[in-house]
Design an enzyme around this catalytic site. Structure first.
Site: not given
Ligand SMILES: NC(=O)c1ccc[n+]([C@@H]2O[C@H](COP(=O)([O-])OP(=O)(O)OC[C@H]3O[C@@H](n4cnc5c(N)ncnc54)[C@H](OP(=O)(O)O)[C@@H]3O)[C@@H](O)[C@H]2O)c1
Length: 252
Positions: A9, A85, A145, A158, A162
């Site tokens: 990701g 990630n 998370s 979700y 996590k």
């Molecule tokens: N943002 C927050 O507030 C937050 C808070 C706590 C934890 N997190 C965690 O941090 C991590 C990254 O989050 P982010 O905010 O950077 O999210 P994001 O901007 O939505 O990016 C998510 C990434 O995951 C990939 N992905 C999604 N579905 C997939 C699938 N089926 N197979 C393979 N890859 C997939 C996407 O690639 P494509 O779009 O190319 O499919 C993208 O590169 C996640 O695990 C999230 O749960 C985020």
């Protein structure tokens, strides 16, 4: 020591910041994206250093996990570290939608947020244990998370995924330590990415920023620096840890 690291990701958000932090520290990165190959290519092209790779594939199926892992191993000539990630956040409260909506949201969320990291950890453990120089230095780092601890009222799947990922990390820290393999996780609060952004607009954004005494949410680079430390530098004695990266918005 330079490590070969698969970051899932990594086409945007926290994952692209993790790839950048690792490359800046001299490591070689396989930049994975689920679908957006162009984004992954852009991230990889902007990384300092050479030898970085791009791997694209949906991780929601075991076949997808196998393909992504095999391509990363092939392109980098072996892996030392796996950073799980990639993740999704699909709103599906228990109080709305049909049973079918509920079931589909749970299945999709568990497949991407928990089964995929579990499958990739299994593949990575097998890879580390089978390579001729032995597993020394092998690490697994999972992006969990705060929602696992604080609750996710609009998306219980979700929060559960996590919590499962944290538990998986700690179980693997126990079973892999005798083989010299490290496992740890981070538990971020809200981060300013495409995933976090919808909730950060308007009134809900004001309330979310106020959850932290810093009155803001995290930048992706703050989570990335923590992940990069765990992935490469953290003393092996921190194996099994889940580091809160939430600006003191939730203390446990
Ligand atoms: N943002 C927050 O507030 C937050 C808070 C706590 C934890 N997190 C965690 O941090 C991590 C990254 O989050 P982010 O905010 O950077 O999210 P994001 O901007 O939505 O990016 C998510 C990434 O995951 C990939 N992905 C999604 N579905 C997939 C699938 N089926 N197979 C393979 N890859 C997939 C996407 O690639 P494509 O779009 O190319 O499919 C993208 O590169 C996640 O695990 C999230 O749960 C985020």
């Amino acid at each position: 020591m330079n490590s070969n690291i698969l970051v899932t990701g990594a086409g945007r958000g926290i994952g692209s910041a993790i790839a950048a932090a690792l490359a800046e520290a001299g490591h070689t990165v396989a930049v994975h994206a689920g679908h957006d190959a162009e984004a992954a290519r852009r991230v990889a092209a902007a990384l300092p250093g050479s030898g970085h790779a791009v791997v694209v594939g949906d991780l929601a199926s075991p076949e997808g996990c196998r393909q992504v892992f095999a391509e990363a191993v092939d392109q980098l000539g072996g892996l030392d570290v796996l950073v799980n990630n990639a993740g999704i956040f699909r709103s599906q409260p228990v109080t709305s939608g049909s049973f079918e909506d509920w079931e589909a949201a749970w299945r999709q969320t568990i497949d991407v947020n928990l089964m995929a990291p579990a499958n990739l950890c299994r593949l990575m453990a097998g890879h580390l244990l089978s390579r001729s120089q032995g597993p020394a230095g092998g690490r697994l780092v999972n992006v969990g998370s705060r929602g696992a601890y604080r609750g996710e009222p609009d998306n219980p799947a979700y929060g559960a995924s996590k919590a499962g990922l944290h538990a998986l990390t700690q179980s693997l820290a126990l079973s892999l330590a005798p083989h010299g393999i490290f496992a740890a996780a981070v538990a971020p609060g809200f981060v300013d990415t495409r995933m976090g952004r919808p909730a950060l607009e308007g009134e809900s954004g004001v309330a979310i920023r106020a959850q932290s005494p810093f009155n803001r949410v995290a930048e992706p680079e703050e989570v990335a620096a923590t992940v990069a430390w765990l992935a490469t530098e953290a003393p092996i004695w921190t194996s099994g840890t889940i580091i809160d990266v939430n600006g003191a918005s939730h203390l446990r």
